[in-house]
Design a protein around this motif. Sequence first.
Motif, mmCIF file in Angstrom:
data_model
loop_
_atom_site.group_PDB
_atom_site.id
_atom_site.type_symbol
_atom_site.label_atom_id
_atom_site.label_comp_id
_atom_site.label_asym_id
_atom_site.label_seq_id
_atom_site.Cartn_x
_atom_site.Cartn_y
_atom_site.Cartn_z
ATOM 1 N N THR A 202 23.591 -10.793 -31.232
ATOM 2 C CA THR A 202 22.454 -9.911 -31.438
ATOM 3 C C THR A 202 22.269 -9.055 -30.204
ATOM 4 O O THR A 202 21.992 -9.560 -29.117
ATOM 5 N N THR A 203 22.465 -7.736 -30.350
ATOM 6 C CA THR A 203 22.290 -6.843 -29.224
ATOM 7 C C THR A 203 20.997 -6.081 -29.377
ATOM 8 O O THR A 203 20.406 -6.015 -30.454
ATOM 9 N N GLU B 131 19.071 -0.456 -29.026
ATOM 10 C CA GLU B 131 18.058 0.562 -29.315
ATOM 11 C C GLU B 131 16.840 0.416 -28.419
ATOM 12 O O GLU B 131 16.073 1.365 -28.246
ATOM 13 N N SER B 132 16.623 -0.762 -27.838
ATOM 14 C CA SER B 132 15.462 -0.960 -26.969
ATOM 15 C C SER B 132 15.766 -0.637 -25.515
ATOM 16 O O SER B 132 14.872 -0.712 -24.665
ATOM 17 N N LEU B 133 17.020 -0.262 -25.209
ATOM 18 C CA LEU B 133 17.343 0.078 -23.838
ATOM 19 C C LEU B 133 16.607 1.342 -23.412
ATOM 20 O O LEU B 133 16.623 2.345 -24.124
ATOM 21 N N PRO B 134 15.952 1.341 -22.249
ATOM 22 C CA PRO B 134 15.304 2.552 -21.743
ATOM 23 C C PRO B 134 16.333 3.653 -21.533
ATOM 24 O O PRO B 134 17.534 3.382 -21.364
ATOM 25 N N ALA B 135 15.874 4.900 -21.515
ATOM 26 C CA ALA B 135 16.779 6.047 -21.401
ATOM 27 C C ALA B 135 17.654 5.947 -20.155
ATOM 28 O O ALA B 135 18.860 6.215 -20.199
ATOM 29 N N VAL B 136 17.050 5.584 -19.025
ATOM 30 C CA VAL B 136 17.830 5.478 -17.791
ATOM 31 C C VAL B 136 18.904 4.406 -17.931
ATOM 32 O O VAL B 136 20.049 4.594 -17.508
ATOM 33 N N SER B 137 18.575 3.278 -18.543
ATOM 34 C CA SER B 137 19.535 2.191 -18.688
ATOM 35 C C SER B 137 20.667 2.561 -19.637
ATOM 36 O O SER B 137 21.783 2.038 -19.509
ATOM 37 N N ARG B 138 20.401 3.457 -20.589
ATOM 38 C CA ARG B 138 21.453 3.861 -21.519
ATOM 39 C C ARG B 138 22.588 4.581 -20.815
ATOM 40 O O ARG B 138 23.723 4.570 -21.283
ATOM 41 N N THR B 139 22.292 5.222 -19.693
ATOM 42 C CA THR B 139 23.361 5.893 -18.956
ATOM 43 C C THR B 139 24.399 4.895 -18.468
ATOM 44 O O THR B 139 25.556 5.255 -18.244
ATOM 45 N N ALA B 140 24.001 3.629 -18.307
ATOM 46 C CA ALA B 140 24.941 2.605 -17.858
ATOM 47 C C ALA B 140 26.052 2.384 -18.879
ATOM 48 O O ALA B 140 27.160 1.966 -18.517
ATOM 49 N N VAL C 180 28.623 4.928 -18.100
ATOM 50 C CA VAL C 180 29.345 4.517 -16.896
ATOM 51 C C VAL C 180 30.354 3.423 -17.232
ATOM 52 O O VAL C 180 31.475 3.410 -16.714
ATOM 53 N N ALA C 181 29.973 2.510 -18.127
ATOM 54 C CA ALA C 181 30.903 1.458 -18.543
ATOM 55 C C ALA C 181 32.144 2.051 -19.189
ATOM 56 O O ALA C 181 33.257 1.550 -18.993
ATOM 57 N N ALA C 182 31.960 3.121 -19.962
ATOM 58 C CA ALA C 182 33.112 3.777 -20.590
ATOM 59 C C ALA C 182 34.074 4.305 -19.528
ATOM 60 O O ALA C 182 35.303 4.192 -19.659
ATOM 61 N N MET C 183 33.519 4.873 -18.458
ATOM 62 C CA MET C 183 34.375 5.398 -17.383
ATOM 63 C C MET C 183 35.084 4.271 -16.651
ATOM 64 O O MET C 183 36.263 4.390 -16.290
ATOM 65 N N ARG C 184 34.391 3.172 -16.436
ATOM 66 C CA ARG C 184 35.018 2.031 -15.772
ATOM 67 C C ARG C 184 36.124 1.432 -16.644
ATOM 68 O O ARG C 184 37.145 0.965 -16.141
ATOM 69 N N ALA C 185 35.905 1.439 -17.945
ATOM 70 C CA ALA C 185 36.937 0.931 -18.856
ATOM 71 C C ALA C 185 38.172 1.821 -18.813
ATOM 72 O O ALA C 185 39.309 1.322 -18.793
ATOM 73 N N TYR C 186 37.950 3.124 -18.805
ATOM 74 C CA TYR C 186 39.077 4.068 -18.748
ATOM 75 C C TYR C 186 39.875 3.877 -17.463
ATOM 76 O O TYR C 186 41.101 3.799 -17.480
ATOM 77 N N GLU C 187 39.166 3.770 -16.338
ATOM 78 C CA GLU C 187 39.843 3.577 -15.056
ATOM 79 C C GLU C 187 40.620 2.267 -15.039
ATOM 80 O O GLU C 187 41.746 2.204 -14.503
ATOM 81 N N SER C 188 40.073 1.232 -15.642
ATOM 82 C CA SER C 188 40.725 -0.078 -15.639
ATOM 83 C C SER C 188 42.045 -0.071 -16.387
ATOM 84 O O SER C 188 42.901 -0.942 -16.159
ATOM 85 N N GLU D 168 31.629 -0.612 -26.100
ATOM 86 C CA GLU D 168 31.706 -0.756 -27.561
ATOM 87 C C GLU D 168 30.392 -1.274 -28.133
ATOM 88 O O GLU D 168 29.951 -0.845 -29.198
ATOM 89 N N ALA D 169 29.762 -2.200 -27.427
ATOM 90 C CA ALA D 169 28.500 -2.770 -27.916
ATOM 91 C C ALA D 169 27.350 -1.791 -27.806
ATOM 92 O O ALA D 169 26.390 -1.862 -28.586
ATOM 93 N N GLY D 170 27.433 -0.864 -26.850
ATOM 94 C CA GLY D 170 26.311 0.036 -26.628
ATOM 95 C C GLY D 170 26.533 1.484 -26.985
ATOM 96 O O GLY D 170 25.621 2.304 -26.819
ATOM 97 N N ARG D 171 27.698 1.825 -27.518
ATOM 98 C CA ARG D 171 28.017 3.229 -27.716
ATOM 99 C C ARG D 171 27.086 3.915 -28.709
ATOM 100 O O ARG D 171 26.943 5.143 -28.678
ATOM 101 N N SER D 172 26.388 3.166 -29.555
ATOM 102 C CA SER D 172 25.485 3.780 -30.529
ATOM 103 C C SER D 172 24.300 4.475 -29.871
ATOM 104 O O SER D 172 23.655 5.319 -30.484
ATOM 105 N N VAL D 173 23.988 4.121 -28.608
ATOM 106 C CA VAL D 173 22.849 4.751 -27.944
ATOM 107 C C VAL D 173 23.242 6.057 -27.271
ATOM 108 O O VAL D 173 22.375 6.792 -26.791
ATOM 109 N N LEU D 174 24.547 6.354 -27.234
ATOM 110 C CA LEU D 174 25.006 7.580 -26.599
ATOM 111 C C LEU D 174 25.081 8.701 -27.619
ATOM 112 O O LEU D 174 25.344 8.464 -28.803
ATOM 113 N N PRO D 175 24.875 9.957 -27.196
ATOM 114 C CA PRO D 175 25.030 11.086 -28.118
ATOM 115 C C PRO D 175 26.488 11.227 -28.507
ATOM 116 O O PRO D 175 27.392 10.839 -27.750
#
Length: 274
Positions: A2-3, A6-15, A18-26, A43-50
Motif C-alpha cells: 500500500t503506497t 497521492e498524499s505526498l506533498p508537492a516538494v516531496s514529489r520532486t524526490a 530525482v529517484a528516476a535520475m539516480r536509477a538512470y545513472e546506476s 516506479e512506485a511514485g511515477r503517478s505523481v509526476l506530470p
Amino acid sequence: MTTVTESLPAVSRTAVGVAAMRAYESNRPDRLFDDPYAAAFFEAGRSVLPPIGRDSAQAGLGELMYPQIVIRTRFFDDYLLQAGCAQVVLLAAGLDARAFRLAWPPGTRLFEIDLPEVLAFKDDVLATQDASPSCERVVVRADLREDWATALRASGFDPAVPTAWLIEGLLIYLSRKDAEGLLTTVGELSAPGSRVSFEHGTGAPDGLVSRAHATEDGESVTALWRGGLGSTAPEWLAAHGWQPSTVTRAEVAAGYGRPSDDNATADGFVTAVL
C-alpha cells in the motif's frame, strides 16, 4: 503493498523525479554510484509526476538538472563516509537510500528525518525490495518547520556526539528565515567536530537556479523554490561558529572524471566544520 503517493506533498514529489535520475545513472557503465532502490522508488511514485514526453519542457528541465543531481549524490556519499562521525543525520531524507547502499563503518547510527507520509511511502517500497540497512537506521517522523529537534532527541540522538549533517536538496525550498532557523537548530544540536554540507550557488545569472527558472514549463518545480540562504551561506556559517569551505560542481566533476557543463563553475557545495 500500500503506497501513499497521492498524499505526498508537492516538494516531496520532486524526490520521485530525482529517484528516476539516480536509477538512470546506476545503469550507466561509467556510473558514479549504484542505487539499487532508485528504480523501485520511481516506479512506485511515477503517478505523481506530470507526463513527460521526449520533447517536453519537463524533459528539458530534467536534462538540465541531471548532471547536478548525479554529481551531488556522489559528492554527498563521499562527504558522509569521509566525515568520520558515528552519528549521521539526513534532514528531509526523502528517498535517499544511503542507509542501505553505502558501506558504513561499524557503530554508525543514521537518523532520517522527514514527514510521516514520505517515510511511509519510502518504507513501503523498501519492504518490497527486502532492503536491509548497513548501519543502525532510525526513522524520525517530523516536520522541519516545527520542533523537529525534540523528535530527534526522543529517537536517541545524542548532541554530545559529533554529527555529520546532510541537507540535500532542501534549503532552496525554504525562505531565508526558515533556512536560518533550520541551520541555527543544527548548530545548537552539534558537538565540536560536527560537520554539515549542502548545495551552494553563487547566484550568477548563468547558474543552475537562473537557468532552471528560464526553462519553459518548469514552473511545477521552480515555483516551489524560495531561495534559502542564496549565495551567502558560507558567510552565514562563518558568523555562527562554523569553518566553511566551498567547491564548484566543475571541480568535483573533474575529480570524478565526468565532463560538466560550461556553467558548472557557478554552482557547487559548501561543507563546514564546527
